[in-house]
Write a protein that holds these residues in place. Structure first.
Motif, PDB file in Angstrom:
ATOM      1  N   HIS A 343       0.843  -1.197   0.000  1.00 44.07           N
ATOM      2  CA  HIS A 343       0.000   0.000   0.000  1.00 44.07           C
ATOM      3  C   HIS A 343       0.878   1.246   0.000  1.00 44.07           C
ATOM      4  O   HIS A 343       1.930   1.273   0.657  1.00 44.07           O
ATOM      5  CB  HIS A 343      -0.902   0.002   1.246  1.00 44.07           C
ATOM      6  CG  HIS A 343      -1.713   1.251   1.401  1.00 44.07           C
ATOM      7  ND1 HIS A 343      -1.352   2.277   2.260  1.00 44.07           N
ATOM      8  CD2 HIS A 343      -2.855   1.646   0.806  1.00 44.07           C
ATOM      9  CE1 HIS A 343      -2.242   3.245   2.188  1.00 44.07           C
ATOM     10  NE2 HIS A 343      -3.165   2.890   1.318  1.00 44.07           N
ATOM     11  N   LEU A 344       0.461   2.264  -0.744  1.00 47.20           N
ATOM     12  CA  LEU A 344       1.127   3.567  -0.747  1.00 47.20           C
ATOM     13  C   LEU A 344       0.069   4.645  -0.574  1.00 47.20           C
ATOM     14  O   LEU A 344      -0.894   4.711  -1.352  1.00 47.20           O
ATOM     15  CB  LEU A 344       1.892   3.783  -2.051  1.00 47.20           C
ATOM     16  CG  LEU A 344       2.549   5.161  -2.246  1.00 47.20           C
ATOM     17  CD1 LEU A 344       3.589   5.431  -1.162  1.00 47.20           C
ATOM     18  CD2 LEU A 344       3.200   5.244  -3.631  1.00 47.20           C
ATOM     19  N   ASP A 345       0.225   5.465   0.443  1.00 52.27           N
ATOM     20  CA  ASP A 345      -0.704   6.570   0.688  1.00 52.27           C
ATOM     21  C   ASP A 345      -0.477   7.639  -0.370  1.00 52.27           C
ATOM     22  O   ASP A 345       0.637   8.166  -0.513  1.00 52.27           O
ATOM     23  CB  ASP A 345      -0.459   7.127   2.088  1.00 52.27           C
ATOM     24  CG  ASP A 345      -1.528   8.127   2.523  1.00 52.27           C
ATOM     25  OD1 ASP A 345      -2.146   8.768   1.648  1.00 52.27           O
ATOM     26  OD2 ASP A 345      -1.734   8.265   3.739  1.00 52.27           O
ATOM     27  N   GLY A 346      -1.525   7.976  -1.123  1.00 49.76           N
ATOM     28  CA  GLY A 346      -1.400   8.979  -2.164  1.00 49.76           C
ATOM     29  C   GLY A 346      -0.976  10.339  -1.663  1.00 49.76           C
ATOM     30  O   GLY A 346      -0.416  11.149  -2.429  1.00 49.76           O
ATOM     31  N   LEU A 347      -1.205  10.618  -0.384  1.00 48.76           N
ATOM     32  CA  LEU A 347      -0.771  11.900   0.170  1.00 48.76           C
ATOM     33  C   LEU A 347       0.744  11.997   0.240  1.00 48.76           C
ATOM     34  O   LEU A 347       1.288  13.112   0.339  1.00 48.76           O
ATOM     35  CB  LEU A 347      -1.374  12.101   1.560  1.00 48.76           C
ATOM     36  CG  LEU A 347      -2.904  12.188   1.611  1.00 48.76           C
ATOM     37  CD1 LEU A 347      -3.379  12.371   3.042  1.00 48.76           C
ATOM     38  CD2 LEU A 347      -3.423  13.317   0.726  1.00 48.76           C
ATOM     39  N   ASP A 348       1.441  10.852   0.185  1.00 53.99           N
ATOM     40  CA  ASP A 348       2.901  10.876   0.126  1.00 53.99           C
ATOM     41  C   ASP A 348       3.396  11.275  -1.258  1.00 53.99           C
ATOM     42  O   ASP A 348       4.574  11.624  -1.422  1.00 53.99           O
ATOM     43  CB  ASP A 348       3.476   9.512   0.510  1.00 53.99           C
ATOM     44  CG  ASP A 348       3.263   9.185   1.983  1.00 53.99           C
ATOM     45  OD1 ASP A 348       3.090  10.130   2.775  1.00 53.99           O
ATOM     46  OD2 ASP A 348       3.255   7.985   2.326  1.00 53.99           O
ATOM     47  N   LEU A 349       2.521  11.199  -2.241  1.00 59.68           N
ATOM     48  CA  LEU A 349       2.864  11.645  -3.594  1.00 59.68           C
ATOM     49  C   LEU A 349       2.514  13.107  -3.811  1.00 59.68           C
ATOM     50  O   LEU A 349       3.250  13.846  -4.475  1.00 59.68           O
ATOM     51  CB  LEU A 349       2.122  10.790  -4.635  1.00 59.68           C
ATOM     52  CG  LEU A 349       2.413   9.300  -4.627  1.00 59.68           C
ATOM     53  CD1 LEU A 349       1.522   8.579  -5.642  1.00 59.68           C
ATOM     54  CD2 LEU A 349       3.889   9.033  -4.941  1.00 59.68           C
ATOM     55  N   TYR A 350       1.377  13.530  -3.253  1.00 59.26           N
ATOM     56  CA  TYR A 350       0.914  14.911  -3.397  1.00 59.26           C
ATOM     57  C   TYR A 350      -0.088  15.155  -2.294  1.00 59.26           C
ATOM     58  O   TYR A 350      -1.183  14.574  -2.285  1.00 59.26           O
ATOM     59  CB  TYR A 350       0.269  15.101  -4.779  1.00 59.26           C
ATOM     60  CG  TYR A 350      -0.273  16.488  -5.065  1.00 59.26           C
ATOM     61  CD1 TYR A 350       0.493  17.429  -5.745  1.00 59.26           C
ATOM     62  CD2 TYR A 350      -1.560  16.842  -4.674  1.00 59.26           C
ATOM     63  CE1 TYR A 350      -0.016  18.703  -6.029  1.00 59.26           C
ATOM     64  CE2 TYR A 350      -2.080  18.099  -4.947  1.00 59.26           C
ATOM     65  CZ  TYR A 350      -1.299  19.023  -5.634  1.00 59.26           C
ATOM     66  OH  TYR A 350      -1.810  20.277  -5.909  1.00 59.26           O
ATOM     67  N   GLY A 351       0.321  15.989  -1.322  1.00 62.92           N
ATOM     68  CA  GLY A 351      -0.524  16.239  -0.162  1.00 62.92           C
ATOM     69  C   GLY A 351      -0.981  17.680  -0.093  1.00 62.92           C
ATOM     70  O   GLY A 351      -0.825  18.461  -1.045  1.00 62.92           O
ATOM     71  N   ALA A 352      -1.519  18.066   1.048  1.00 64.09           N
ATOM     72  CA  ALA A 352      -2.060  19.413   1.210  1.00 64.09           C
ATOM     73  C   ALA A 352      -0.989  20.476   1.044  1.00 64.09           C
ATOM     74  O   ALA A 352      -1.239  21.549   0.471  1.00 64.09           O
ATOM     75  CB  ALA A 352      -2.725  19.534   2.585  1.00 64.09           C
ATOM     76  N   ALA A 353       0.226  20.199   1.516  1.00 69.34           N
ATOM     77  CA  ALA A 353       1.308  21.175   1.351  1.00 69.34           C
ATOM     78  C   ALA A 353       1.670  21.347  -0.118  1.00 69.34           C
ATOM     79  O   ALA A 353       1.995  22.461  -0.568  1.00 69.34           O
ATOM     80  CB  ALA A 353       2.528  20.741   2.156  1.00 69.34           C
ATOM     81  N   ASP A 354       1.610  20.254  -0.880  1.00 71.87           N
ATOM     82  CA  ASP A 354       1.881  20.349  -2.320  1.00 71.87           C
ATOM     83  C   ASP A 354       0.791  21.149  -3.016  1.00 71.87           C
ATOM     84  O   ASP A 354       1.065  21.929  -3.936  1.00 71.87           O
ATOM     85  CB  ASP A 354       1.986  18.949  -2.927  1.00 71.87           C
ATOM     86  CG  ASP A 354       3.095  18.136  -2.288  1.00 71.87           C
ATOM     87  OD1 ASP A 354       4.261  18.544  -2.409  1.00 71.87           O
ATOM     88  OD2 ASP A 354       2.785  17.114  -1.655  1.00 71.87           O
ATOM     89  N   GLN A 355      -0.455  20.960  -2.583  1.00 67.40           N
ATOM     90  CA  GLN A 355      -1.556  21.720  -3.165  1.00 67.40           C
ATOM     91  C   GLN A 355      -1.347  23.218  -2.953  1.00 67.40           C
ATOM     92  O   GLN A 355      -1.618  24.032  -3.831  1.00 67.40           O
ATOM     93  CB  GLN A 355      -2.884  21.282  -2.544  1.00 67.40           C
ATOM     94  CG  GLN A 355      -4.044  22.205  -2.843  1.00 67.40           C
ATOM     95  CD  GLN A 355      -5.012  21.648  -3.857  1.00 67.40           C
ATOM     96  OE1 GLN A 355      -5.033  20.453  -4.123  1.00 67.40           O
ATOM     97  NE2 GLN A 355      -5.831  22.520  -4.420  1.00 67.40           N
ATOM     98  N   ALA A 356      -0.825  23.595  -1.787  1.00 66.45           N
ATOM     99  CA  ALA A 356      -0.581  25.006  -1.523  1.00 66.45           C
ATOM    100  C   ALA A 356       0.517  25.557  -2.429  1.00 66.45           C
ATOM    101  O   ALA A 356       0.455  26.712  -2.865  1.00 66.45           O
ATOM    102  CB  ALA A 356      -0.198  25.198  -0.058  1.00 66.45           C
ATOM    103  N   GLU A 357       1.512  24.727  -2.730  1.00 63.19           N
ATOM    104  CA  GLU A 357       2.635  25.175  -3.562  1.00 63.19           C
ATOM    105  C   GLU A 357       2.350  25.032  -5.055  1.00 63.19           C
ATOM    106  O   GLU A 357       2.683  25.920  -5.862  1.00 63.19           O
ATOM    107  CB  GLU A 357       3.884  24.367  -3.199  1.00 63.19           C
ATOM    108  CG  GLU A 357       5.114  24.774  -3.982  1.00 63.19           C
ATOM    109  CD  GLU A 357       6.299  23.866  -3.686  1.00 63.19           C
ATOM    110  OE1 GLU A 357       7.317  24.007  -4.379  1.00 63.19           O
ATOM    111  OE2 GLU A 357       6.208  23.020  -2.773  1.00 63.19           O
TER     112      GLU A 357
END
Length: 404
Positions: A343-357
Motif C-alpha cells: 500500500h502507498l498513501d497517495g498523500l505521500d505523492l501529493y498532499g495538502a502542502a503540495d496543493q498550496a505550492e
C-alpha cells in the motif's frame, strides 16, 4: 495530406508498438488501444471508450538508420462548447533515450462533446503528416511517443532508410491502472505524465492503463490486467469512484477485493502496489458527483466542484478521506496472506502542502510541475531501494514463492 519525401514505407504492425494491448485495423489506418477488444465490447459509456483509445504511454519503438521519419495520422480533436480550446496533442521523438524533437498536427477528425446535454458528434477530417528530420545517421533506437490525450489513427510510417521493430531491452514491465491523473490530464507532453516520468526514472517499461474518468473497478479492466504479462503492477484507486458518485462504502470494499482477486488469478506472486488518492481539496470531505463550475466556464476557465452532501458520509457516501482509510484497511488485511501486496498513501505523492505550492489548476488535475513531482516521488517510493516495486523487493518475492 502533406506531400511525403521519405520513401521507405514500413507496415504498421503490433510489434512496432509498446504500451498498447490491441491494434484495431480500420479503413483509415490502425488504432492503438489500451484495452483488448473483448473488454471494449463491455464498455458501458462513451467517456471510457474515448479515454482508452487515447494512447497514453503508447509509443512506436524502432531501430533504423533513417535521418527522416514521417508518420501519417488522423488525430481526433476534442471540442467542448463554451470551454477554452484544447491544445494540440504532442508527438515526442526520443533517439537513444534522449528527447530530440516534438511535433503536432493542426487538425483531423473533430469530436464535439456537450457536457450539459451529454451529446457528442464527430466530423471527419484530413490525414496529416508528422515529420522528424535531421536525425543522426547511425543505427539507433528511436521512440515516437503518441499524444497521451488525443485519439490517433496511424495511417503510414515512412523513412529514408529501412525501419525495424526495436528488440526488447530486458527491462521489467510495469502495468499501471488509474484515473485521468494517471492518464496524464494537464500534462504537457506524453513523456511528461507522472507514470511516464516514473517509468523513466525507475528504468521500467510502462503499460499505462490510466483512463480519464474510467478508474471505476470495472471487471473487464481487471481481466485485461490479469491477462497482460507484467513484472510489476500498481493500482491507483479512488478519485473516480468519488467524483462519479458511483457506489457506497458497502459496495466499495467488495469491489476492491474482487478487482484484486481477478488480477491475482493471473499474477499470483507479482509485486502489486495499491495507491490511494492524492490530495484533492474539493473531494477530501465532500462526496460527489463532481461537476463543471458554470461560473468558471462563463469566465472562459475550466474548473470542477463537488456537489455532494457531507452529511451523507455517515450513511456510506464516499470521500477521498474515507477511501484512503478503507484501502489501507483492505491491503493490511489481505497482506497477511499476500506478502507481495503493498500500500502507498497517495498523500505521500501529493498532499495538502503540495496543493498550496502547486495547486491543481482546475481543482482536479495536476499541472506539468505537479506531474513531475508525483512521478519523482513514485519512482523513489516504489522503484527506489527497498521500495515495493524495486528489484530488491522482486527478488525477495521470488524467493518466497520458491520457498512456498
Amino acid at each position: 495530406m502533406n506531400t511525403p519525401y521519405a520513401h521507405t514505407v514500413t507496415p504498421l504492425t503490433a510489434d512496432l508498438l509498446r504500451g498498447a494491448l490491441d491494434l484495431e485495423h480500420t479503413e483509415r489506418g490502425v488504432v492503438p488501444h489500451r484495452l483488448p477488444a473483448h473488454a471494449r465490447r463491455q464498455i458501458p459509456d462513451g467517456q471510457l471508450a474515448m479515454a482508452e483509445s487515447q494512447p497514453s504511454g503508447v509509443r512506436l519503438a524502432l531501430r533504423t538508420r533513417a535521418t527522416v521519419l514521417e508518420l501519417d495520422v488522423v488525430a481526433t480533436k476534442r471540442v467542448y462548447p463554451g470551454a477554452p480550446p484544447r491544445p494540440d496533442g504532442v508527438y515526442e521523438l526520443l533517439v537513444d533515450g534522449s528527447h530530440t524533437a516534438r511535433a503536432s498536427v493542426p487538425d483531423g477528425d473533430t469530436l464535439t462533446i456537450d457536457p450539459a446535454t451529454g451529446t457528442a458528434h464527430t466530423r471527419p477530417g484530413p490525414v496529416r503528416t508528422v515529420r522528424f528530420t535531421d536525425l543522426p545517421t547511425h543505427d539507433k533506437h528511436v521512440e515516437i511517443w503518441l499524444p497521451h490525450d488525443e485519439s490517433t489513427r496511424l495511417v503510414a510510417l515512412r523513412g529514408d532508410a529501412p525501419i525495424h521493430a526495436a528488440p526488447a531491452h530486458g527491462r521489467k514491465v510495469w502495468l499501471h491502472h488509474g484515473s485521468s491523473i494517471s492518464h496524464g490530464s494537464n500534462a504537457a507532453t506524453p513523456t511528461g505524465t507522472w507514470p511516464a516520468l516514473a517509468a523513466a526514472l525507475g528504468g521500467v517499461e510502462l503499460i499505462n492503463l490510466g483512463f480519464g474518468g474510467g478508474a471505476l473497478l470495472d471487471p473487464f479492466t481487471a481481466r485485461a490486467m490479469r491477462d497482460t504479462p507484467a513484472d510489476l503492477i500498481s493500482l491507483k484507486i479512488g478519485i473516480n469512484i468519488v467524483n462519479t458518485d458511483l457506489m457506497r462504502l458497502r459496495a466499495f470494499g467488495p469491489a476492491v477485493h474482487g478487482f484484486l482477486d481477478t488480477i491475482r488469478d493471473g499474477h499470483p506472486d507479482t509485486p502489486l502496489l495499491v495507491v490511494s488518492p492524492i490530495h484533492c481539496a474539493i473531494h477530501e470531505h465532500t462526496p460527489g458527483p463532481c461537476a463543471v463550475d458554470p461560473a468558471a466556464i462563463a469566465e472562459g476557465r475550466l474548473r470542477f466542484m463537488a456537489t455532494g452532501d457531507r452529511a451523507q458520509v455517515a450513511a456510506g457516501r464516499l470521500t477521498l478521506t474515507v477511501i484512503r482509510d478503507e484501502l489501507a484497511r483492505i491491503v493490511a488485511r489481505r497482506a497477511a496472506d499476500d506478502p507481495n501486496l503493498h500500500h502507498l498513501d497517495g498523500l505521500d505523492l501529493y498532499g495538502a502542502a503540495d496543493q498550496a505550492e502547486l495547486p491543481l489548476p482546475d481543482d482536479l488535475h495536476p499541472d506539468p510541475a505537479a506531474h513531475r513531482r508525483i512521478g519523482e516521488r513514485f519512482a523513489r517510493l516504489a522503484f527506489g531501494p527497498a521500495g515495493p516495486l524495486s528489484a530488491e523487493a522482486e527478488t525477495e518475492a521470488e524467493a518466497e514463492a520458491e520457498a512456498g
